[in-house]
Design an enzyme around this catalytic site. Sequence first.
Site, PDB file in Angstrom:
ATOM      1  N   ASN A  21       0.839  -1.211   0.000  1.00 13.16           N
ATOM      2  CA  ASN A  21       0.000   0.000   0.000  1.00 13.16           C
ATOM      3  C   ASN A  21       0.868   1.254   0.000  1.00 13.16           C
ATOM      4  O   ASN A  21       0.543   2.248  -0.660  1.00 13.16           O
ATOM      5  CB  ASN A  21      -0.949  -0.007   1.197  1.00 13.16           C
ATOM      6  CG  ASN A  21      -2.187  -0.836   0.927  1.00 13.16           C
ATOM      7  OD1 ASN A  21      -3.033  -0.444   0.123  1.00 13.16           O
ATOM      8  ND2 ASN A  21      -2.275  -2.000   1.566  1.00 13.16           N
ATOM      9  N   HIS A 117      -7.883  -0.681   5.973  1.00 10.12           N
ATOM     10  CA  HIS A 117      -8.244  -1.935   6.644  1.00 10.12           C
ATOM     11  C   HIS A 117      -8.841  -2.884   5.611  1.00 10.12           C
ATOM     12  O   HIS A 117      -9.710  -2.480   4.821  1.00 10.12           O
ATOM     13  CB  HIS A 117      -9.246  -1.662   7.771  1.00 10.12           C
ATOM     14  CG  HIS A 117      -9.591  -2.886   8.543  1.00 10.12           C
ATOM     15  ND1 HIS A 117      -8.704  -3.471   9.428  1.00 10.12           N
ATOM     16  CD2 HIS A 117     -10.695  -3.668   8.549  1.00 10.12           C
ATOM     17  CE1 HIS A 117      -9.263  -4.550   9.952  1.00 10.12           C
ATOM     18  NE2 HIS A 117     -10.471  -4.698   9.437  1.00 10.12           N
TER      19      HIS A 117
HETATM   20  C1  GAR Z   1      -2.916  -4.644   4.065  1.00 10.74           C
HETATM   21  O1  GAR Z   1      -3.802  -5.611   3.553  1.00 10.74           O
HETATM   22  C2  GAR Z   1      -3.633  -3.751   5.053  1.00 10.74           C
HETATM   23  O2  GAR Z   1      -4.961  -3.496   4.710  1.00 10.74           O
HETATM   24  C3  GAR Z   1      -3.548  -4.580   6.305  1.00 10.74           C
HETATM   25  O3  GAR Z   1      -2.242  -5.111   6.292  1.00 10.74           O
HETATM   26  C4  GAR Z   1      -1.838  -5.296   4.928  1.00 10.74           C
HETATM   27  C5  GAR Z   1      -0.509  -4.632   4.750  1.00 10.74           C
HETATM   28  O4  GAR Z   1      -0.004  -4.940   3.476  1.00 10.74           O
HETATM   29  N1  GAR Z   1      -3.789  -3.796   7.483  1.00 10.74           N
HETATM   30  C6  GAR Z   1      -4.418  -4.256   8.540  1.00 10.74           C
HETATM   31  O5  GAR Z   1      -4.839  -5.385   8.641  1.00 10.74           O
HETATM   32  C7  GAR Z   1      -4.605  -3.236   9.660  1.00 10.74           C
HETATM   33  N2  GAR Z   1      -5.571  -3.665  10.583  1.00 10.74           N
HETATM   34  P1  GAR Z   1       1.075  -4.004   2.791  1.00 10.74           P
HETATM   35  O6  GAR Z   1       2.249  -3.896   3.772  1.00 10.74           O
HETATM   36  O7  GAR Z   1       1.467  -4.752   1.558  1.00 10.74           O
HETATM   37  O8  GAR Z   1       0.451  -2.670   2.516  1.00 10.74           O
END
Ligand code: GAR
Length: 200
Positions: A21, A117
């Site tokens: 992200n 989220h």
């Molecule tokens: C993402 O899917 C985000 O939505 C989630 O962690 C992942 C991080 O991926 N966040 C949560 O679950 C927060 N409660 P990334 O490091 O590839 O962005």
Amino acid sequence: MSAGLPARKRVAILISGRGSNMAALIAAAKAEDYPAEIALVLSNVPAAGGLAIAAAEGIATATIDHRAYGRDREAFERAMQAVLEAHRIDIVCLAGFLRILTPWFVGHWEGRMINIHPALLPAYKGLDTHARALADGATEHGATVHFVTPGMDEGETILQEAVPVLPGDTPETLGQRVLAVEHRIYPLALRMIATDYTLL
Ligand code: GAR
């Protein structure tokens, strides 16, 4: 800066892991008309893969290892706050940042800190959202960008988008479908709040 455009808001992205992200936000902020610039990527995990991606993009990075502060969450947050102030940050984006934040830190950034989220809030706050949606037989799932408030995953929604749950989905296949949505809506949500904030 182009003449006529307001100053871009200075954004810090807080990560704990791979940073996909974060990478989507960095890519979006390259557009000339984007109202925010990614000024800092900060991780609480020294080995977070996103740090190298950010550094390769020429973005300032910082690591504040929460383990150095034991149970003293506020001491950890005061160290983060000092770095955020040193970089003159206007807006904080949590992007897979896996630390619970105290009311002190959240209060400081009220209205200026957002989170992504992987669920259609208020459904499936917390962890393991894809597996829980599948276990419930949900027919749709998705992602939400919201303001951060002291209650976990409870702040006002800025943007939300659904995906279908398909026959045969596993947490991994469903998670990939949701992640594609995350990468689209997070840059849009940051654009929205950075623009609004510019007008304040
Ligand atoms: C993402 O899917 C985000 O939505 C989630 O962690 C992942 C991080 O991926 N966040 C949560 O679950 C927060 N409660 P990334 O490091 O590839 O962005």
